[in-house]
Design an enzyme around this catalytic site. Structure first.
Site, mmCIF file in Angstrom:
data_model
loop_
_atom_site.group_PDB
_atom_site.id
_atom_site.type_symbol
_atom_site.label_atom_id
_atom_site.label_comp_id
_atom_site.label_asym_id
_atom_site.label_seq_id
_atom_site.Cartn_x
_atom_site.Cartn_y
_atom_site.Cartn_z
ATOM 1 N N LYS A 124 0.802 -1.232 0.000
ATOM 2 C CA LYS A 124 0.000 0.000 0.000
ATOM 3 C C LYS A 124 0.830 1.276 0.000
ATOM 4 C CE LYS A 124 -4.438 -1.568 1.383
ATOM 5 N NZ LYS A 124 -4.297 -2.977 1.855
ATOM 6 N N GLU A 146 -9.629 6.539 3.863
ATOM 7 C CA GLU A 146 -10.476 5.560 4.533
ATOM 8 C C GLU A 146 -9.585 4.376 4.857
ATOM 9 O OE1 GLU A 146 -10.089 5.628 1.280
ATOM 10 O OE2 GLU A 146 -9.463 3.534 1.059
ATOM 11 N N SER A 413 1.686 -9.860 -0.826
ATOM 12 C CA SER A 413 1.391 -8.423 -0.781
ATOM 13 C C SER A 413 1.704 -7.779 0.563
ATOM 14 C CB SER A 413 -0.076 -8.180 -1.144
ATOM 15 O OG SER A 413 -0.937 -8.973 -0.347
#
Ligand SMILES: *Cc1c(COP(=O)(O)O)cnc(C)c1O
Length: 430
Positions: A124, A146, A413
């Site tokens: 991310k 968010e 990930s």
């Protein structure tokens, strides 16, 4: 009677055969894909995507699209992005040959793309760095975001501390309770975490609240959306900030093996780590691409988050795509062991490649995931994020079906540190 029966048996056998074929042969696309032609200027991936937002959001979205296009064409932007990805996030990440896992499965060679090695623990940060630099260029002073599990919130809080932005993160009250540690991490880095009490008090409600804030404050505020979701330009922009994953992986596998992999696997929540790995390979039609969704307790209404298993085309939070909804268009409840995959809609670009059959989609259940979580920990000494473990669970079933000279690449990930408390509970550890 017996003729009819044997006919039916023959049909069933053919069906079985077709199913097996679907599992073992790469699906060729009818027409070659030019990945750079998508989306069009209005954000469409075929019939999917677009800008389904209230009129008040059109102005900031157009402003963002223009600023992004200008930035992309500016070598200074690309330089700063590359510098930050290297010095702050820790890129490039390794493409790691998991030798013991390969032996354990007894089939294809398994490589792991180690996004779990990045700063803040997952892919991310790639997107957060890109959008933060963009926000700085646009002269914004305040960032909102968010978050569900808190991973995107943590990555956003980190870049805001680094760039000196004021930071507000919206998070469902239920999620805040479940992920208290991540709430503290965000606050430690200077973010204000605002609990959302509306609806199910989870991710979808946090997105609504963030959009409401943005409508009111868009003059000085940028909204860092956390996945390849929502209105144009987010699905395109978030994808672009993550496509470095696949660019590195291609270079690395060519170096290690002298050829492209036979198959690649990634988990799909909104779809950002998956499209980030796959984008560079879309035109390499001999490379089979598989996205793995959250099968939860199994494919029954309300028990999973696999949008391609029972989802229908609709509009949610800015984008037209596959959505889990009932016949009245009400969004269905979703469930997954991993909060990061627990969302009713999938990124619109995935819907497009699903229809084109360029990317295939499978799912892994919570039970499969908890098994794979322990297997990787025990065999390789790597504790994976429960999200990433969906890709891994599929790989554990798939690798033994492949030949030993074939190559499988799995996107790891994120790391599982955030999940160990939950895992203790699920595995019944005192
Ligand atoms: C958030 C998250 C995901 C799911 O998001 P995508 O946009 O689908 O990638 C997957 N893995 C990890 C580790 C995450 O934190």
């Amino acid at each position: 009677m017996s003729v009819v029966r044997s006919f039916l048996i023959a049909i069933r056998a053919l069906g079985d055969f077709a199913e097996k074929m679907a599992l073992t042969t790469p699906q060729q696309t009818a027409t070659p894909i030019d990945r750079y032609s998508l989306p069009d200027a209005a954000g469409h991936f075929g019939q999917y995507g677009g800008m389904y937002v209230p009129e008040t959001l059109m102005t900031p979205l157009f402003e963002l699209t223009k600023a992004y296009e200008k930035a992309q064409a500016d070598p200074k932007f690309r330089e700063e992005l590359a510098f930050m990805l290297k010095q702050y996030a820790g890129r490039p990440t390794e493409l790691y040959f998991a030798e013991r896992l390969t032996e354990h499965c007894g089939g294809a060679k398994i490589y792991l793309k180690r996004e779990d090695g990045l700063h803040t623990g997952a892919h991310k940060i790639n997107n957060c760095i890109g959008q933060a630099i963009l926000a700085k260029r646009m002269g914004k002073k305040r960032i909102i975001a968010e978050t569900g599990a808190g991973q995107h919130g943590v990555a956003t809080a980190a870049v805001c501390a680094k760039f000196g932005f004021e930071c507000v993160v919206y998070m469902g009250a239920v999620d805040m309770e479940r992920q208290a540690l991540n709430v503290f991490r965000m606050r430690l880095m200077g973010a204000e975490v605002r609990g959302v009490e509306a609806g199910q008090r989870t991710l979808k409600d946090a997105v609504n609240e963030a959009m409401r804030d943005w409508v009111t404050n868009c003059r000085d505020t940028h909204y860092i959306l956390g996945s390849a979701l929502g209105s144009h330009p987010y699905p395109m922009m978030v994808r672009d900030f993550h496509k470095v994953i696949g660019e590195e992986a291609k270079r690395q596998i060519l170096e290690a093996e002298g050829r492209l992999p036979d198959e690649m696997i990634a988990c799909v929540g909104g779809g950002s780590n998956c499209i980030g790995l796959f984008f560079e390979f879309l035109e390499d039609v001999d490379v089979r691409l598989v996205g793995v969704e959250a099968g939860g307790h199994g494919i029954e209404q309300g028990q999973h988050a696999a949008r391609f298993e029972g989802g229908k085309v609709g509009v949610l939070q800015g984008s037209k795509t596959f959505i889990l909804q009932n016949s009245d268009g009400q969004i269905e409840l979703t469930h997954s062991v991993s909060a990061g995959l627990d969302y009713a809609a999938i990124g619109p670009e995935h819907a497009f490649y699903h229809d084109r059959k360029r990317i295939e989609y499978a799912y892994a259940t919570d039970d499969d995931v908890m098994k794979a979580f322990q297997v990787l920990s025990r065999i390789e000494g790597i504790i994976p994020a429960l999200e990433s473990t969906h890709a891994l669970a599929y790989a554990l079933k798939r690798a033994p079906q492949m030949d030993k000279d074939q190559i499988l690449v799995v996107n790891l990930s994120g790391r599982g540190d955030k999940d160990v408390q939950q895992a203790m509970k699920l595995l019944g550890v005192e």
